[in-house]
Design an enzyme around this catalytic site. Structure first.
Site, PDB file in Angstrom:
ATOM      1  N   HIS A   1       0.841  -1.194   0.000  1.00 57.13           N
ATOM      2  CA  HIS A   1       0.000   0.000   0.000  1.00 57.13           C
ATOM      3  C   HIS A   1       0.876   1.243   0.000  1.00 57.13           C
ATOM      4  O   HIS A   1       1.988   1.237   0.546  1.00 57.13           O
ATOM      5  CB  HIS A   1      -0.891   0.030   1.239  1.00 57.13           C
ATOM      6  CG  HIS A   1      -2.037  -0.928   1.183  1.00 57.13           C
ATOM      7  ND1 HIS A   1      -3.259  -0.646   1.759  1.00 57.13           N
ATOM      8  CD2 HIS A   1      -2.160  -2.158   0.639  1.00 57.13           C
ATOM      9  CE1 HIS A   1      -4.077  -1.660   1.563  1.00 57.13           C
ATOM     10  NE2 HIS A   1      -3.430  -2.595   0.892  1.00 57.13           N
TER      11      HIS A   1
ATOM     12  N   GLU B   1       0.681   4.015   1.698  1.00 57.40           N
ATOM     13  CA  GLU B   1       1.022   4.524   3.032  1.00 57.40           C
ATOM     14  C   GLU B   1       2.176   3.750   3.655  1.00 57.40           C
ATOM     15  O   GLU B   1       3.085   4.335   4.251  1.00 57.40           O
ATOM     16  CB  GLU B   1      -0.192   4.451   3.972  1.00 57.40           C
ATOM     17  CG  GLU B   1      -1.373   5.279   3.519  1.00 57.40           C
ATOM     18  CD  GLU B   1      -2.399   4.485   2.715  1.00 57.40           C
ATOM     19  OE1 GLU B   1      -3.591   4.806   2.818  1.00 57.40           O
ATOM     20  OE2 GLU B   1      -2.004   3.549   1.974  1.00 57.40           O
TER      21      GLU B   1
END
Length: 155
Positions: free
Chosen positions: A52, A54
């Site tokens: 991901h 993030e």
């Protein structure tokens, strides 16, 4: 640079992800006005549920500061973080989170659940819906193209 400038960097990263067939999500970690971590969605290419935007941005930021505590950092991300990424934001002690589009299916900062309301040891300052129109339009366009290509290929 302004919040808008940092979100525009995250949007550029999301566009890079989309160009590779990934869901367009980009993230930027900033410390004292300097970008110290960036990430974009790479789940398909990396064949990993952990790839991901993030998490990639947090990992890079931690390496750049030489530690896991990002207590003096802000994160800008184009999509409301999922439970896994929200947990990483809590665990890395990010001071402030600014996200664009809300995620009605997995958003864990307000949409489905707000993990920051639970009694964890860290609660970042959160601004949701920042540049939401631009971030949402990117996601809508991406998924529209996916549906269109499935219809034309008969899938």
């Amino acid at each position: 640079m302004t919040d808008r400038d940092y979100m525009l960097l995250a949007i550029d990263l999301a566009k890079e992800a989309a160009a590779e067939g990934e869901v367009p999500v980009g993230a930027v970690v900033v410390r004292h006005g300097e970008v110290i971590g960036t990430g974009r969605n790479r789940r398909e290419k990396g064949k990993s549920a952990l790839a991901h935007a993030e998490l990639e941005a947090i990992e890079t930021a931690c390496k750049n500061v030489g530690g896991w505590r990002l207590w003096d950092c802000e994160m800008y991300v184009t999509l409301e973080p999922c439970p896994m990424c929200t947990g990483a934001i809590i665990n890395s002690r990010i001071r402030k989170l600014i996200y664009g589009a809300k995620d009605s299916k997995a958003g864990s900062c307000s949409s489905v659940i707000n993990l920051f309301e639970l009694p964890y040891n860290h609660k970042p300052e959160v601004t949701g819906g920042f540049m939401e129109e631009e971030c949402s339009a990117m996601l809508t366009s991406f998924f529209r193209e996916i549906r269109k290509s499935r219809e034309t290929s008969g899938q």
